[in-house]
Design a protein around this motif. Structure first.
Motif, PDB file in Angstrom:
ATOM      1  N   ALA A 281       0.802  -1.322   0.108  1.00  0.00           N
ATOM      2  CA  ALA A 281      -0.097  -0.143  -0.124  1.00  0.00           C
ATOM      3  C   ALA A 281       0.878   1.341  -0.053  1.00  0.00           C
ATOM      4  O   ALA A 281       2.182   1.248   0.608  1.00  0.00           O
ATOM      5  CB  ALA A 281      -0.836  -0.036   1.078  1.00  0.00           C
ATOM      6  N   VAL A 286      -4.146   2.232   4.168  1.00  0.00           N
ATOM      7  CA  VAL A 286      -4.890   1.094   4.581  1.00  0.00           C
ATOM      8  C   VAL A 286      -5.884   1.393   5.665  1.00  0.00           C
ATOM      9  O   VAL A 286      -5.583   2.069   6.613  1.00  0.00           O
ATOM     10  CB  VAL A 286      -4.150   0.042   5.293  1.00  0.00           C
ATOM     11  CG1 VAL A 286      -4.665  -1.328   5.637  1.00  0.00           C
ATOM     12  CG2 VAL A 286      -2.792  -0.385   4.319  1.00  0.00           C
ATOM     13  N   CYS A 309      -7.112  -0.345   0.572  1.00  0.00           N
ATOM     14  CA  CYS A 309      -5.928   0.484   0.576  1.00  0.00           C
ATOM     15  C   CYS A 309      -5.729   0.994  -0.852  1.00  0.00           C
ATOM     16  O   CYS A 309      -6.086   0.434  -1.640  1.00  0.00           O
ATOM     17  CB  CYS A 309      -4.791  -0.134   1.156  1.00  0.00           C
ATOM     18  SG  CYS A 309      -3.921  -1.528   0.000  1.00  0.00           S
TER      19      CYS A 309
END
Length: 419
Positions: A281, A286, A309
């Protein structure tokens, strides 16, 4: 492009047509409303080119395959790919012998959405061919004799041993599974899948035929999907039975929503998934989009959480799949130690079970399920298998966990005509 009479009539007509080919993959949402779903169903048929792998660099091979072709690609990821990601092994019995990974580019691809069928790969005349197709009369399935690798007593003994590991701090939670199987099983896989899909329609169901091997799935769980630069995972942890009485059914649903043990199991896996997604990510992206959502299916209520994410631009989407695999809902926490104990205490190699199958589109978007509530069948060896499991924590009651496994097996046992 064509508007068939009903989605039900068309999809089973199309499946019967597809079943004449050596390889086909059918992904069915069963009309569940999902903001991430791209189609009501997809049907990929016959092979332009394929990738099968059980070697130590399967994910690299898949990455190369996707980058080279940039087409619609369908396939599965077996659970035992874990051995290529971590220092793990799989030595338990394996009577199905699926490859660890299999993907193919179809010769024909049919998509259905909003009441309209469309041929994405192939000639539009395929829709008329499907309408006119008369399937051969196949022999009906024979009722298989289902056996269990573990007696109820043996299962309970193993749960108590796993709880000792939890008490020692080796793990916090583990997904422990047991196999039910039939030897000399003579089934009509398409007939069994149609019965299972009608009895237990779920949003990530699928029929996957690879010559004589079959995956017949009524899974309700999404492993991971990608839409643009967004990754979404929706782990399930928390199961409760349905009731025919509406008032009692609502009370069961409410009890699941407020069950502290089920919430504790769910949040442990949410944390694990968050950790897995962090590897792929953009920093800080996230997010838990829904915690402890309660969703109702024909056989059970489920507690489902959604974590999302934004994919880092330097991370290839296949790498993102690898970073989250195998899914936390089917392993435990900490993940590697849980997988070591799964190998130690389970009797059967998981193979395709608790792996994933789905599709990747030409833009690199994908959607993959979790292979649970699924029959695996080798038509040549006439071996049939399905596994069921549950999350074990220190608070788990072994007898209750066994009953949860039986609940999850109900639909499969019913369509097989078994007890």
């Amino acid at each position: 492009m064509k508007t068939p009479e009903t989605i039900i009539d068309f999809k089973y007509k199309a499946l019967n047509w597809a079943n004449q080919f050596g390889v086909c993959c059918f992904l069915d949402s069963n009309e569940y409303q999902d903001k991430y779903a791209a189609f009501d169903f997809l049907l990929a048929v016959d092979v332009q080119t394929e990738l099968k792998s059980s070697r130590g660099n399967s994910f690299d091979q898949l990455k190369t395959f996707c980058d080279k072709h940039k087409q619609w690609i369908f396939g599965y990821l077996g659970y035992d790919l874990k051995n290529q990601i971590e220092d793990l092994s799989s030595k338990n019995r394996d009577q199905l012998k699926f490859d660890d990974l299999y993907f193919f580019i179809p010769k024909y691809l049919i998509a259905y959405k909003n009441g309209i069928a469309e041929v994405l790969i192939g000639d539009a005349s395929l829709l008329n061919e499907i309408d006119d197709f008369i399937p051969e009369s196949n022999l009906p399935s024979k009722k298989p004799t289902i056996k269990s690798r573990l007696s109820e007593t043996q299962y309970i003994e193993k749960i108590e041993l796993l709880k000792e590991h939890i008490a020692r701090g080796d793990i916090y939670e583990i997904n422990f599974c047991q196999e039910f199987f039939a030897e000399h099983a003579e089934i009509n896989p398409l007939e069994i899948f149609e019965s299972l899909n009608r009895l237990s329609p779920t949003p990530f169901a699928g029929f996957f035929k690879i010559n004589q091997r079959y995956i017949l799935s009524a899974t309700p769980e999404r492993f991971l999907c990608k839409r643009g630069d967004k990754l979404i995972s929706q782990p399930i942890k928390g199961t409760a039975k349905r009731s025919l009485d509406a008032e009692e059914d609502e009370a069961i649903k409410s009890a699941l929503r407020n069950d502290i043990k089920e919430q504790a199991e769910n949040v442990m896996i949410v944390d694990l998934v968050r950790h897995d997604l962090t590897k792929s990510a953009i920093k800080g992206s996230v997010k838990v989009e829904e915690l402890f959502g309660i969703y109702t299916f024909p056989q059970v209520h489920q507690m489902i959480s959604t974590i999302g994410c934004h994919l880092h631009p330097d991370v290839h989407f296949i790498e993102a799949i690898k970073n989250a695999f195998p899914m936390g809902s089917m392993t435990g926490a900490p993940k590697v130690k849980a997988m070591q104990l799964i190998e130690q205490y389970e009797e059967t190699k998981r193979g395709v079970f608790s792996g994933s199958f789905g599709c990747i589109n030409p833009n690199g978007d994908f959607d993959f399920n979790v292979v649970i509530r699924t029959i695996l069948y080798d038509g040549e060896a006439k071996y049939l298998s399905f596994q069921v499991g549950s999350a074990i924590t220190y608070q788990s009651n072994a007898n209750a966990e066994y009953e949860e496994c039986m609940l999850k097996a109900t639909a499969i046992l019913k369509v097989l005509g078994a007890q």
